[in-house]
Design a protein around this motif. Structure first.
Motif, mmCIF file in Angstrom:
data_model
loop_
_atom_site.group_PDB
_atom_site.id
_atom_site.type_symbol
_atom_site.label_atom_id
_atom_site.label_comp_id
_atom_site.label_asym_id
_atom_site.label_seq_id
_atom_site.Cartn_x
_atom_site.Cartn_y
_atom_site.Cartn_z
ATOM 1 N N ILE A 144 2.781 -7.529 -10.869
ATOM 2 C CA ILE A 144 3.292 -6.355 -11.592
ATOM 3 C C ILE A 144 3.301 -5.134 -10.689
ATOM 4 C CG2 ILE A 144 2.829 -4.740 -13.484
ATOM 5 C CD1 ILE A 144 1.670 -7.157 -15.045
ATOM 6 N N PHE A 145 2.196 -4.884 -10.002
ATOM 7 C CA PHE A 145 2.095 -3.690 -9.151
ATOM 8 C C PHE A 145 3.075 -3.775 -7.983
ATOM 9 C CE2 PHE A 145 -2.674 -3.591 -10.437
ATOM 10 C CZ PHE A 145 -2.334 -3.174 -11.707
ATOM 11 N N TYR A 146 3.248 -4.963 -7.425
ATOM 12 C CA TYR A 146 4.199 -5.160 -6.334
ATOM 13 C C TYR A 146 5.618 -4.840 -6.808
ATOM 14 C CZ TYR A 146 6.953 -7.611 -2.775
ATOM 15 O OH TYR A 146 7.868 -7.923 -1.808
ATOM 16 N N ASP A 177 0.864 -1.172 0.000
ATOM 17 C CA ASP A 177 0.000 0.000 0.000
ATOM 18 C C ASP A 177 0.902 1.224 0.000
ATOM 19 O OD1 ASP A 177 -1.874 1.996 0.404
ATOM 20 O OD2 ASP A 177 -2.945 0.939 1.996
ATOM 21 N N ILE A 178 0.925 1.949 -1.115
ATOM 22 C CA ILE A 178 1.867 3.060 -1.239
ATOM 23 C C ILE A 178 1.450 4.293 -0.459
ATOM 24 C CG2 ILE A 178 2.704 2.304 -3.497
ATOM 25 C CD1 ILE A 178 1.038 4.731 -4.653
ATOM 26 N N GLY A 179 0.214 4.309 0.073
ATOM 27 C CA GLY A 179 -0.218 5.485 0.809
ATOM 28 C C GLY A 179 -1.332 5.185 1.789
ATOM 29 N N ALA A 180 -1.015 5.219 3.078
ATOM 30 C CA ALA A 180 -2.031 5.033 4.116
ATOM 31 C C ALA A 180 -1.761 6.030 5.237
ATOM 32 C CB ALA A 180 -2.016 3.612 4.660
ATOM 33 N N ASN A 181 -2.801 6.733 5.654
ATOM 34 C CA ASN A 181 -2.675 7.760 6.690
ATOM 35 C C ASN A 181 -2.860 7.121 8.067
ATOM 36 O OD1 ASN A 181 -2.663 10.330 4.888
ATOM 37 N ND2 ASN A 181 -4.400 9.127 4.151
ATOM 38 N N LEU A 182 -1.880 6.331 8.475
ATOM 39 C CA LEU A 182 -2.021 5.546 9.696
ATOM 40 C C LEU A 182 -1.937 6.392 10.956
ATOM 41 C CD1 LEU A 182 0.017 2.316 8.848
ATOM 42 C CD2 LEU A 182 -2.410 2.811 8.454
ATOM 43 N N THR A 183 -1.528 7.648 10.840
ATOM 44 C CA THR A 183 -1.521 8.539 12.009
ATOM 45 C C THR A 183 -2.871 9.204 12.224
ATOM 46 O OG1 THR A 183 -0.750 10.461 10.734
ATOM 47 C CG2 THR A 183 0.937 9.016 11.677
ATOM 48 N N ASP A 184 -3.839 8.940 11.360
ATOM 49 C CA ASP A 184 -5.149 9.558 11.503
ATOM 50 C C ASP A 184 -5.836 9.098 12.785
ATOM 51 O OD1 ASP A 184 -8.232 9.797 10.947
ATOM 52 O OD2 ASP A 184 -7.274 11.054 9.457
ATOM 53 N N ASP A 187 2.431 -1.687 -16.227
ATOM 54 C CA ASP A 187 3.773 -1.507 -15.682
ATOM 55 C C ASP A 187 4.034 -0.072 -15.235
ATOM 56 O OD1 ASP A 187 3.998 -0.260 -18.146
ATOM 57 O OD2 ASP A 187 5.751 -1.387 -18.803
ATOM 58 N N LYS A 188 2.976 0.765 -15.241
ATOM 59 C CA LYS A 188 3.082 2.134 -14.738
ATOM 60 C C LYS A 188 2.064 2.413 -13.629
ATOM 61 C CE LYS A 188 6.497 3.368 -17.318
ATOM 62 N NZ LYS A 188 7.817 3.664 -16.699
ATOM 63 N N ILE A 189 1.515 1.352 -13.055
ATOM 64 C CA ILE A 189 0.495 1.495 -12.008
ATOM 65 C C ILE A 189 1.035 1.027 -10.670
ATOM 66 C CG2 ILE A 189 -1.735 0.602 -11.179
ATOM 67 C CD1 ILE A 189 -2.645 0.442 -14.083
ATOM 68 N N MET A 190 0.696 1.755 -9.620
ATOM 69 C CA MET A 190 0.842 1.302 -8.240
ATOM 70 C C MET A 190 -0.533 1.400 -7.578
ATOM 71 S SD MET A 190 4.360 3.143 -7.009
ATOM 72 C CE MET A 190 5.869 3.083 -7.978
ATOM 73 N N ILE A 249 1.453 5.933 -11.803
ATOM 74 C CA ILE A 249 0.107 6.398 -11.479
ATOM 75 C C ILE A 249 -0.416 5.575 -10.308
ATOM 76 C CG2 ILE A 249 -2.219 6.773 -12.349
ATOM 77 C CD1 ILE A 249 -0.060 8.467 -13.754
ATOM 78 N N GLY A 250 -0.758 6.248 -9.215
ATOM 79 C CA GLY A 250 -1.279 5.577 -8.035
ATOM 80 C C GLY A 250 -2.795 5.550 -8.047
ATOM 81 N N LEU A 251 -3.373 4.366 -7.892
ATOM 82 C CA LEU A 251 -4.823 4.195 -7.966
ATOM 83 C C LEU A 251 -5.381 3.696 -6.639
ATOM 84 C CD1 LEU A 251 -5.099 2.399 -11.444
ATOM 85 C CD2 LEU A 251 -5.275 4.857 -10.974
ATOM 86 N N ASN A 252 -6.491 4.327 -6.227
ATOM 87 C CA ASN A 252 -7.242 3.886 -5.050
ATOM 88 C C ASN A 252 -8.731 4.047 -5.343
ATOM 89 O OD1 ASN A 252 -7.910 6.652 -4.590
ATOM 90 N ND2 ASN A 252 -6.075 6.928 -3.362
ATOM 91 N N GLY A 253 -9.576 3.937 -4.323
ATOM 92 C CA GLY A 253 -11.012 4.040 -4.541
ATOM 93 C C GLY A 253 -11.446 5.342 -5.185
ATOM 94 N N CYS A 254 -10.732 6.438 -4.873
ATOM 95 C CA CYS A 254 -11.071 7.734 -5.472
ATOM 96 C C CYS A 254 -10.700 7.799 -6.951
ATOM 97 C CB CYS A 254 -10.383 8.859 -4.704
ATOM 98 S SG CYS A 254 -11.043 9.137 -3.058
#
Length: 327
Positions: free
Chosen positions: A313-315, A16-23, A241-244, A219-224
């Motif tokens: 691939i994403f990993y 997970d390239i982005g998680a706001n765990l300090t929230d 090969d350009k997605i995380m 390019i980073g993809l999430n629910g948004c």
């Protein structure tokens, strides 16, 4: 549809390239009110159990830094304790890493003393360099100018790009309704950016995505990134090969109203009222890192490709940028 009361044990590997765990939501606090016990340890265990290998903790300003470090170090101690119990005492990489930077909506924090704020960010990267894998979250956000006006965002976005050169780090970037100014600043400072990076939570069009890819970014993809049919059309055209992938937890979950929801196969046990929290259920509306599996499922569904293949691939994309062996 896959439904699991005890959550899934999957063979795929995720980062997970982005998680706001300090929230504060992961401390059970919503809008300043305690609704349930702190449960970050439980949230993280769910993610490790379903195949998460690493999570990058997103830092959005100076005040986030020390809390992010505490979260990382606490999880590291848990790993050591577990390995000692089973008789395996050896060195291992942390499962949690972090970014350091000032989010565009918080860039007004520079204004009282720009040089000191910049120096303090630099000191934080130097102090915790072993844990810092990217400069971020930095960029531009023109959807929320009530937090910070354009000129301030642009000035301190550009200034923070110095860190990429100083520390030889990739970038974790935010671009919201600001593509032209964002590209102009990136191009102007291209010589500083030698380690690439990712534009996270991408929800732009395919022309914008291709321009970012041409500049060397993922390019980073999430629910948004998966809300509308237009979003899904963009995802279908992106080269794998350009997605995380990411969750941006506790935000950016995939809601039933989202266009991508029709591709979700894995449903987690969920409680609607926060006060009814239990350890074996997610809370409706609070995204968790474990839900990265749903992001993968939507992307695979849109592309008509195998989930396991895409997960690999994403990993690998993420490892190559943020966790290269020679760094």
């Amino acid at each position: 549809m896959r439904i699991s009361k005890d959550f899934l044990k999957v063979t795929m590997k995720f980062i997970d390239i982005g998680a706001n765990l300090t929230d504060s939501m992961f401390q059970g606090v919503y809008g300043g009110s305690q609704k349930h016990q702190a449960d970050l340890d439980i949230v993280l265990k769910r993610s490790w159990d379903m195949g998460m290998q690493k999570i990058i903790v997103t830092v959005g300003n100076l005040s986030d830094v020390e809390e992010a470090v505490r979260v990382i170090e606490k999880d590291g101690k848990k790993q050591i304790f577990f390995l000692d119990k089973i008789g395996k005492n050896f060195n291992f990489p942390d499962r949690l890493a972090m970014t350091v930077g000032c989010h565009p909506t918080r860039c007004s924090e520079f204004l009282s003393d720009p040089d000191k704020y910049f120096a303090d960010l630099r000191s934080a990267i130097e102090k915790y360099k072993a844990k810092v894998v990217a400069v971020g979250e930095i960029g531009l956000d023109y959807d929320r100018l009530h937090f910070c006006e354009k000129d301030c965002q642009k000035k301190f976005f550009e200034k923070q790009l110095d860190f990429a050169e100083i520390f030889e780090l990739p970038l974790f970037l935010h671009c919201r309704n600001s593509h032209e100014d964002f590209i102009e600043i990136i191009e102007k400072n291209s010589e500083k950016i030698k380690w690439g990076g990712v534009v996270h939570s991408f929800d732009g069009n395919i022309d914008e995505a291709e321009r970012l890819i041409d500049l060397g970014f993922f390019i980073g993809l999430n629910g948004c990134s998966l809300k509308t049919e237009d979003n899904l059309q963009v995802v279908s055209l992106l080269p794998s090969d350009k997605i995380m992938i990411e969750t941006d937890a506790p935000w950016c979950g995939i809601r039933p109203s989202h266009a991508g929801a029709k591709f979700v196969k894995t449903k987690f046990p969920t409680v609607k009222r926060k006060e009814k929290w239990t350890a074996d259920q997610l809370i409706d509306g609070r995204c968790e890192p474990s839900q990265i599996l749903q992001v993968l499922e939507v992307i695979a569904g849109v592309k008509g490709e195998d989930e396991d293949k895409l997960a690999d691939i994403f990993y690998n994309n993420t490892m190559n940028v943020f966790f290269p062996e020679n760094r």
